[in-house]
Design a protein around this motif. Structure first.
Motif, PDB file in Angstrom:
ATOM      1  N   ASP A 171       0.808  -1.272   0.053  1.00 22.28           N
ATOM      2  CA  ASP A 171      -0.235   0.070   0.003  1.00 22.28           C
ATOM      3  C   ASP A 171       0.881   1.127   0.324  1.00 22.28           C
ATOM      4  N   PRO A 172       0.861   1.555  -1.136  1.00 24.51           N
ATOM      5  CA  PRO A 172       2.076   2.975  -1.539  1.00 24.51           C
ATOM      6  C   PRO A 172       1.494   4.166  -0.251  1.00 24.51           C
ATOM      7  N   ASP A 173       0.200   4.480  -0.278  1.00 25.74           N
ATOM      8  CA  ASP A 173      -0.029   5.310   0.017  1.00 25.74           C
ATOM      9  C   ASP A 173      -0.515   5.282   2.362  1.00 25.74           C
ATOM     10  N   ALA A 174      -0.296   4.265   2.732  1.00 30.76           N
ATOM     11  CA  ALA A 174       0.301   3.757   3.959  1.00 30.76           C
ATOM     12  C   ALA A 174       1.329   2.658   4.585  1.00 30.76           C
ATOM     13  N   PRO A 175       3.171   3.010   3.907  1.00 25.74           N
ATOM     14  CA  PRO A 175       3.835   1.973   4.185  1.00 25.74           C
ATOM     15  C   PRO A 175       4.017   1.329   5.138  1.00 25.74           C
ATOM     16  N   ILE A 176       4.449   0.570   5.763  1.00 30.11           N
ATOM     17  CA  ILE A 176       4.960  -0.007   6.364  1.00 30.11           C
ATOM     18  C   ILE A 176       5.198   0.736   8.170  1.00 30.11           C
ATOM     19  N   THR A 177       5.303   0.357   9.275  1.00 30.84           N
ATOM     20  CA  THR A 177       6.050   1.061  10.061  1.00 30.84           C
ATOM     21  C   THR A 177       6.735   1.117  11.047  1.00 30.84           C
ATOM     22  N   LEU A 178       8.376   1.573  11.201  1.00 31.86           N
ATOM     23  CA  LEU A 178       9.352   0.851  11.980  1.00 31.86           C
ATOM     24  C   LEU A 178       8.461   0.078  13.575  1.00 31.86           C
ATOM     25  N   THR A 179       7.542   0.442  14.225  1.00 29.04           N
ATOM     26  CA  THR A 179       6.767  -0.324  15.003  1.00 29.04           C
ATOM     27  C   THR A 179       6.975  -2.006  14.360  1.00 29.04           C
ATOM     28  N   TYR A 203      19.128  -8.474   6.964  1.00 26.98           N
ATOM     29  CA  TYR A 203      19.582  -6.743   6.576  1.00 26.98           C
ATOM     30  C   TYR A 203      18.642  -6.060   5.837  1.00 26.98           C
ATOM     31  N   PRO A 204      17.357  -5.154   7.026  1.00 28.20           N
ATOM     32  CA  PRO A 204      16.415  -4.351   6.577  1.00 28.20           C
ATOM     33  C   PRO A 204      16.648  -3.714   4.957  1.00 28.20           C
ATOM     34  N   LEU A 205      16.631  -3.741   3.889  1.00 31.18           N
ATOM     35  CA  LEU A 205      16.906  -2.764   3.165  1.00 31.18           C
ATOM     36  C   LEU A 205      15.420  -1.753   3.183  1.00 31.18           C
ATOM     37  N   ILE A 206      15.359  -1.223   3.363  1.00 30.87           N
ATOM     38  CA  ILE A 206      14.140   0.475   3.735  1.00 30.87           C
ATOM     39  C   ILE A 206      14.104   0.834   2.805  1.00 30.87           C
ATOM     40  N   VAL A 207      13.396   0.697   1.485  1.00 29.13           N
ATOM     41  CA  VAL A 207      12.701   1.640   0.547  1.00 29.13           C
ATOM     42  C   VAL A 207      11.744   2.909   0.767  1.00 29.13           C
ATOM     43  N   SER A 208      10.360   2.724   1.665  1.00 31.22           N
ATOM     44  CA  SER A 208       9.583   3.491   2.418  1.00 31.22           C
ATOM     45  C   SER A 208       9.017   2.571   3.701  1.00 31.22           C
ATOM     46  N   CYS A 209       9.317   2.904   4.938  1.00 27.31           N
ATOM     47  CA  CYS A 209       9.080   2.532   5.488  1.00 27.31           C
ATOM     48  C   CYS A 209       8.679   4.303   6.961  1.00 27.31           C
ATOM     49  N   GLY A 239       9.254   6.203   9.705  1.00 26.71           N
ATOM     50  CA  GLY A 239      10.204   5.782  11.139  1.00 26.71           C
ATOM     51  C   GLY A 239      11.047   5.768  11.297  1.00 26.71           C
ATOM     52  N   ALA A 240      11.922   5.099   9.910  1.00 32.53           N
ATOM     53  CA  ALA A 240      13.454   5.175   9.362  1.00 32.53           C
ATOM     54  C   ALA A 240      13.533   5.104   7.999  1.00 32.53           C
ATOM     55  N   GLU A 241      14.828   6.040   7.554  1.00 28.31           N
ATOM     56  CA  GLU A 241      15.595   6.567   7.002  1.00 28.31           C
ATOM     57  C   GLU A 241      15.471   5.351   5.611  1.00 28.31           C
ATOM     58  N   PRO A 242      15.361   5.398   4.456  1.00 30.53           N
ATOM     59  CA  PRO A 242      15.837   4.557   3.142  1.00 30.53           C
ATOM     60  C   PRO A 242      17.707   4.174   3.485  1.00 30.53           C
ATOM     61  N   GLY A 243      17.666   3.351   3.389  1.00 30.69           N
ATOM     62  CA  GLY A 243      19.129   2.483   3.055  1.00 30.69           C
ATOM     63  C   GLY A 243      19.582   1.187   3.459  1.00 30.69           C
ATOM     64  N   LEU A 244      20.296   1.122   3.648  1.00 24.82           N
ATOM     65  CA  LEU A 244      20.402  -0.232   4.552  1.00 24.82           C
ATOM     66  C   LEU A 244      21.062  -0.549   5.786  1.00 24.82           C
ATOM     67  N   TRP A 245      20.177  -1.198   6.210  1.00 24.62           N
ATOM     68  CA  TRP A 245      20.639  -1.866   7.558  1.00 24.62           C
ATOM     69  C   TRP A 245      20.357  -3.470   8.321  1.00 24.62           C
ATOM     70  N   HIS A 246      20.857  -3.183   9.566  1.00 22.30           N
ATOM     71  CA  HIS A 246      21.181  -4.852  10.064  1.00 22.30           C
ATOM     72  C   HIS A 246      20.691  -4.712  11.144  1.00 22.30           C
ATOM     73  N   LEU A 300      18.298  -1.176  15.200  1.00 16.10           N
ATOM     74  CA  LEU A 300      18.834  -1.682  12.983  1.00 16.10           C
ATOM     75  C   LEU A 300      20.064  -0.778  13.190  1.00 16.10           C
ATOM     76  N   GLU A 301      21.072  -1.256  12.892  1.00 21.11           N
ATOM     77  CA  GLU A 301      22.203   0.315  12.741  1.00 21.11           C
ATOM     78  C   GLU A 301      22.358   0.249  11.063  1.00 21.11           C
ATOM     79  N   LEU A 302      22.671   1.381  10.589  1.00 24.97           N
ATOM     80  CA  LEU A 302      22.729   1.512   9.398  1.00 24.97           C
ATOM     81  C   LEU A 302      24.157   1.258   8.864  1.00 24.97           C
ATOM     82  N   VAL A 303      23.750   0.638   7.964  1.00 22.77           N
ATOM     83  CA  VAL A 303      25.382  -0.008   7.116  1.00 22.77           C
ATOM     84  C   VAL A 303      25.580   0.912   5.763  1.00 22.77           C
ATOM     85  N   SER A 304      24.497   0.390   5.016  1.00 24.07           N
ATOM     86  CA  SER A 304      24.588   1.538   3.864  1.00 24.07           C
ATOM     87  C   SER A 304      23.763   2.673   3.260  1.00 24.07           C
ATOM     88  N   PRO A 305      23.881   4.031   3.197  1.00 18.94           N
ATOM     89  CA  PRO A 305      22.223   4.757   3.134  1.00 18.94           C
ATOM     90  C   PRO A 305      22.439   5.174   1.385  1.00 18.94           C
TER      91      PRO A 305
END
Length: 331
Positions: free
Chosen positions: A151-159, A200-206, A208-215, A223-228
């Protein structure tokens, strides 16, 4: 295979191992295309024909084209080799928990080194409450589907992402086995309790969290940022998008990796097959938890470990990607 000055010929169809002398190695070139004992005898004398009969008796020769036989043609040599050697102790002299590397190397620790990037502490869900409000196991199994569209209008939340990871991947306990290896307990089973898998969550749209590759830190639930966002990270998104046949980007790509030394320090020959079994049980655990949470989960059939190594900076042979899933909010 070559080792200690001896060329060894083996086939996944046979437990035999044939060692060739330097004089016999030239025969392999003649066997690169279909031939007959008579043709070999004419080319190199009866000695070659005798060697050919010996190789045939050892089961290392294909006796004819296999394209018209599904039983034979369906097996790629690499697939058959993995199947034969991970499921047949007779095909190898060492099999299972042999601890082959204990004389030279210590066991790989339970926790990987932390990443130096931004860290997000995740909220911990109330499992007692979830036990009362979750749908039944039967209902969850029956409703489970591979859902690719988000659902592009209500992306998954960090929670929600944190709850999914907590319910499936968190480290519940750590203990040391008599062999000196640190073992862990998680919600899904793992051979020998080695739990070599990381996510490793690769976040595109979430939300509460910025996009990037996380561990995902399984011990600290963070979550630990691996790469923006970067070209190498974007390549992983594009590959997941293509594998899922999506018209738009997935919200989150969960890349599953294996810290291979956790398994292969103890298990010989069957190490990689164990990793794949663990990926399978993790897939189902994520599917069931995601279905209970009303999320869209879809496992992918393939990925590129070299792309992940480039995006994460991790060594390809030390820790590599072995599975991918896309996760997001349901339409």
């Amino acid at each position: 295979t070559a080792g200690e000055g001896v060329l060894t010929v083996r086939s996944p169809r046979s437990p035999a191992a044939v060692e060739l002398s330097p004089a016999a190695c030239g025969l392999l070139g003649a066997l690169a295309s279909w031939t007959t004992p008579a043709e070999l005898a004419n080319d190199g004398g009866q000695g070659r024909a005798q060697v050919l009969r010996f190789l045939a008796a050892a089961g290392v020769l294909a006796t004819g084209p296999e394209d018209d036989d599904l039983r034979q043609a369906q097996w790629h040599p690499r697939d058959l080799w993995l199947h034969a050697h991970s499921r047949g102790p007779r095909c190898t002299g060492r099999y299972g928990g042999t601890y082959a590397f204990t004389p030279r190397f210590g066991p790989v620790p339970a926790d990987p080194p932390p990443f130096a990037g931004e860290r997000i502490e995740l909220p911990r869900p109330d499992l007692e409450l979830l036990a009362k409000t979750d749908p039944s196991l039967t209902d969850t199994l029956e409703r489970r589907r591979s859902l690719r569209e988000h659902d592009p209008d209500a992306p998954i939340t960090l929670t929600q992402l944190g709850e999914l990871l907590y319910r499936t991947m968190r480290r519940r306990a750590v203990f040391t086995s008599p062999d000196g290896q640190e073992l862990t307990d998680r919600p899904y089973p793992s051979g020998g309790s080695v739990h070599e898998l990381e996510v490793y969550p690769l976040i595109v749209s979430c939300q509460g969290a910025e996009p990037g590759l996380w561990h995902y830190d399984t011990a600290g639930h963070a979550l630990e940022l691996v790469s923006p966002p970067a070209p190498a990270v974007r390549a992983l998104v594009e590959r997941a998008r293509s594998a899922a046949q999506l018209t738009g980007d997935p919200q989150v790509v969960l890349t599953v990796t294996a810290r291979f030394g956790r398994v292969m320090w103890k298990y010989e020959t069957i190490g990689y097959s164990l990793v794949l079994k663990h990926v399978g049980v993790l897939y189902q655990t994520l599917y069931l938890a995601g279905t209970a949470m009303d999320l869209a989960v879809c496992a992918l059939g393939g990925g590129d470990a070299a792309d992940f190594a480039l995006a994460s900076g991790l060594d390809y042979l030390t820790e590599g990607s072995v599975g991918e899933l896309i996760v997001g909010s349901r339409r």
